[in-house]
Design an enzyme around this catalytic site. Sequence first.
Site, short mmCIF file in Angstrom:
data_model
loop_
_atom_site.label_atom_id
_atom_site.label_comp_id
_atom_site.label_asym_id
_atom_site.label_seq_id
_atom_site.Cartn_x
_atom_site.Cartn_y
_atom_site.Cartn_z
NE ARG A 154 -21.25 -136.11 -112.81
CZ ARG A 154 -20.79 -135.44 -113.86
NH1 ARG A 154 -21.61 -134.74 -114.63
NH2 ARG A 154 -19.52 -135.45 -114.16
NE ARG A 165 -23.77 -129.81 -102.32
CZ ARG A 165 -22.92 -129.73 -103.31
NH1 ARG A 165 -23.16 -130.34 -104.44
NH2 ARG A 165 -21.82 -129.01 -103.20
CG ASP A 176 -16.63 -137.76 -105.16
OD1 ASP A 176 -17.29 -136.99 -105.89
OD2 ASP A 176 -15.39 -137.83 -105.19
CE1 TYR A 181 -10.64 -134.86 -110.22
CE2 TYR A 181 -10.69 -137.16 -110.91
CZ TYR A 181 -11.18 -135.87 -111.00
OH TYR A 181 -12.22 -135.58 -111.85
#
Length: 354
Positions: A27, A40, A77, A154
């Site tokens: 990250r 962002r 991601d 997920y």
Amino acid sequence: MIALKNDIFIKTLLKQPVDRTPVWMMRQAGRYLPEYRAIRAKAGSFLDLCTNPELACEVTLQPLERFDFDAAILFSDILTIPDAMGLGLFFSEGEGPKFRNPVRTENDIRNLPIPDPGSDLRYVIDAVSLIRKNLQGKVPLIGFSGSPWTLATYMVEGSSSKSFEKVKGLMYQQPKLMHLMLDKLAQSVALYLNAQIEAGAQAVMVFDTWGGMLSTEDYLEFSLNYAKQVRSLLNTNKSGVEVPTIFFTKGGGLWLEKMADAGYSALGLDWQTDISKARDRIGKQVALQGNMDPIALYGEPELIREKVKSILQKYGKGSGHVFNLGHGILPDVNPEHVKVMVDAVHEFSSQYHL
């Protein structure tokens, strides 16, 4: 393609001699950097940022302007594949990723498509090409994917989970269906990583974030089995150059020997695994990556330096260690503390490579 100016990360993963320990950080392009937060905000949302190759390239390169990292990692991601399968990924502020169409029935699983990276995930592949071009050989570029098991958690839960009762329920009640899903995911992950390699990724990493919540028996059958399948399908010879591979199971310290047999060049270690013991167990077989506790970056600079020293000392002399955190950096860490860590690795590691 331009030759690499700094190749110690690649050499280390292949256990070739280097003059110091390479360092990068999971990250490393993220919310702890004010310049990332500005981009962002400009993008409008996290997903809009991920799906815009130009902006994804910009934030991938940002940490390299501040810190002397030895690798860049694609900004993306892990849930891009399930999104491309039609699950409808979205992010709720403060709650993390969610899916509008979670996988719950036999039909849901049987109807899952295997995405074509060239069309369904084109924005990622374009970002890889753009980042590689803009790096100009400064450092290598890491591509990545979630592992089949972690993606499945997920997809079935519909979001992150503490107990994983839905996905484990499926695993125990309908194991054949679970295997069908994981097989589709393994094929999808391999296609995705091969496309990233073709577009310019010089190393690839598989993140098995939730493998550690399984029992040993279930980990081997439902997680590691499919990580092995992914590795067997990867094309890691790019024009005669070896593309190293990294596999990371958070909470996987119990299973290092089994993981080392999966065929990857290196294993990532979380902070709960003693790197000295890990090297004794599997260090002749694979390189090791890790493993400072991310929370240590909240400490004072001198503590951070001591933690770096300790990990380098525990690994000891010789190549085969990529310095990293034991998981991703947290969003509110002071960037100056990251610089302390990186500089400490440079300062203290050369003595282990004489």
